[in-house]
Design a protein around this motif. Sequence first.
Motif, mmCIF file in Angstrom:
data_model
loop_
_atom_site.group_PDB
_atom_site.id
_atom_site.type_symbol
_atom_site.label_atom_id
_atom_site.label_comp_id
_atom_site.label_asym_id
_atom_site.label_seq_id
_atom_site.Cartn_x
_atom_site.Cartn_y
_atom_site.Cartn_z
ATOM 1 N N VAL A 151 0.832 -1.201 0.000
ATOM 2 C CA VAL A 151 0.000 0.000 0.000
ATOM 3 C C VAL A 151 0.864 1.247 0.000
ATOM 4 O O VAL A 151 0.626 2.201 -0.752
ATOM 5 N N MET A 152 1.918 1.259 0.824
ATOM 6 C CA MET A 152 2.761 2.450 0.964
ATOM 7 C C MET A 152 3.588 2.731 -0.288
ATOM 8 O O MET A 152 3.999 3.864 -0.522
ATOM 9 N N LYS A 153 3.838 1.731 -1.094
ATOM 10 C CA LYS A 153 4.600 1.932 -2.331
ATOM 11 C C LYS A 153 3.871 2.847 -3.307
ATOM 12 O O LYS A 153 4.480 3.413 -4.212
ATOM 13 N N LYS A 154 2.565 3.016 -3.111
ATOM 14 C CA LYS A 154 1.766 3.841 -4.010
ATOM 15 C C LYS A 154 1.876 5.326 -3.682
ATOM 16 O O LYS A 154 1.421 6.167 -4.443
ATOM 17 N N TYR A 155 2.467 5.635 -2.518
ATOM 18 C CA TYR A 155 2.531 7.024 -2.073
ATOM 19 C C TYR A 155 3.952 7.562 -2.165
ATOM 20 O O TYR A 155 4.924 6.819 -2.145
ATOM 21 N N GLY A 156 4.081 8.883 -2.251
ATOM 22 C CA GLY A 156 5.398 9.512 -2.307
ATOM 23 C C GLY A 156 6.082 9.483 -0.961
ATOM 24 O O GLY A 156 5.444 9.314 0.080
ATOM 25 N N HIS A 157 7.394 9.655 -0.976
ATOM 26 C CA HIS A 157 8.157 9.644 0.261
ATOM 27 C C HIS A 157 8.179 11.035 0.885
ATOM 28 O O HIS A 157 8.463 12.029 0.229
ATOM 29 N N LEU A 158 7.895 11.085 2.169
ATOM 30 C CA LEU A 158 7.887 12.359 2.868
ATOM 31 C C LEU A 158 9.221 12.630 3.553
ATOM 32 O O LEU A 158 9.512 13.755 3.913
ATOM 33 N N TYR A 159 9.999 11.604 3.755
ATOM 34 C CA TYR A 159 11.268 11.733 4.459
ATOM 35 C C TYR A 159 12.428 11.457 3.515
ATOM 36 O O TYR A 159 12.292 10.757 2.527
ATOM 37 N N GLU A 160 13.588 11.989 3.880
ATOM 38 C CA GLU A 160 14.789 11.734 3.090
ATOM 39 C C GLU A 160 15.431 10.423 3.544
ATOM 40 O O GLU A 160 15.555 10.167 4.736
ATOM 41 N N PHE A 161 15.845 9.612 2.570
ATOM 42 C CA PHE A 161 16.516 8.365 2.875
ATOM 43 C C PHE A 161 17.843 8.314 2.140
ATOM 44 O O PHE A 161 17.907 8.613 0.944
ATOM 45 N N TYR A 162 18.886 7.949 2.849
ATOM 46 C CA TYR A 162 20.213 7.787 2.258
ATOM 47 C C TYR A 162 20.545 6.306 2.352
ATOM 48 O O TYR A 162 20.839 5.802 3.442
ATOM 49 N N LEU A 163 20.473 5.631 1.229
ATOM 50 C CA LEU A 163 20.539 4.181 1.208
ATOM 51 C C LEU A 163 21.789 3.672 0.508
ATOM 52 O O LEU A 163 22.456 4.401 -0.222
#
Length: 283
Positions: A251-263
């Motif tokens: 479900v969450m994959k359908k929404y944009g990211h609100l936080y920054e991630f450094y992967l």
Amino acid sequence: MRDALGNLKEKDSLLTLLFEFDQQATPEAKCSHYCDEIEADLQAKIYQDKGMHHSLDDQKNNVVFNSSRVQQMVKDGAKDAFDIWYEWDKTIYASDNQFPEFANILKIARANNLLYLDKVVRERINLTNDEHSFLSEKLTDVITGLYKDDNIDAVYLTNYQVSKHSKGTLNIVVLLKSGTDYYTYDRLMEKLNSKIVEGNKTGVNVAFDYDYEDRYSTTAMNPSEVHRVEQLVESKILFDKTGKLSRVQEVMKKYGHLYEFYLVDYVPPVDETISRKLVKINK
């Protein structure tokens, strides 16, 4: 350059700066030289991301391409112009400890599509066979043991990058059933982290942590809840007994990211290898 500068009042000082730049005679000149170089690197990457680069099969009149060094890069797997720019310039930046930022910028450019650089930034880190074997085998063994614990519903893994760990962090989150005694798992996480540290010579930080399964909901209301479920999108679920975590992730994959991630993208991929090794217990 003398002709181009003509009769400008500052002609002599401008020529001096040019020679200083060419010779990289000062820290300022070297930084400026690298800025000029990295611009070409990044432009080549943009051409790659847009699919606008010329094929390496169409370089018969390119003097640089015909050099033995570039030909060796092609033999080693370079497929387009950026691959060659990357291999050529990475050694220049990496050999200079004065400006490590340029080597980092080049690594980030290689691992990301520069046209869609938004909230998620990835860094590619190559592991040796020994490093990959140690991490994948050790973690598979530990996670297989966690699967046997009836209080544990799911485990997921995220590859983080933070400044104090140059080769990134493998963060393994253990999800407990609601009401499970946290004190027992505080001690278990400490034990697992200590056990991994003892034999870990890879340079990759490994961190075990726990959370509660019922905190993962698509109806997140506050920033910490949002961050938790959005982190899940960028993670690899290693096992999920009830299937709830997998459904939340989809479900969450359908929404944009609100936080920054450094992967970190490890090569070979540690999370994928562990997942394949765990296939039997997930069935």
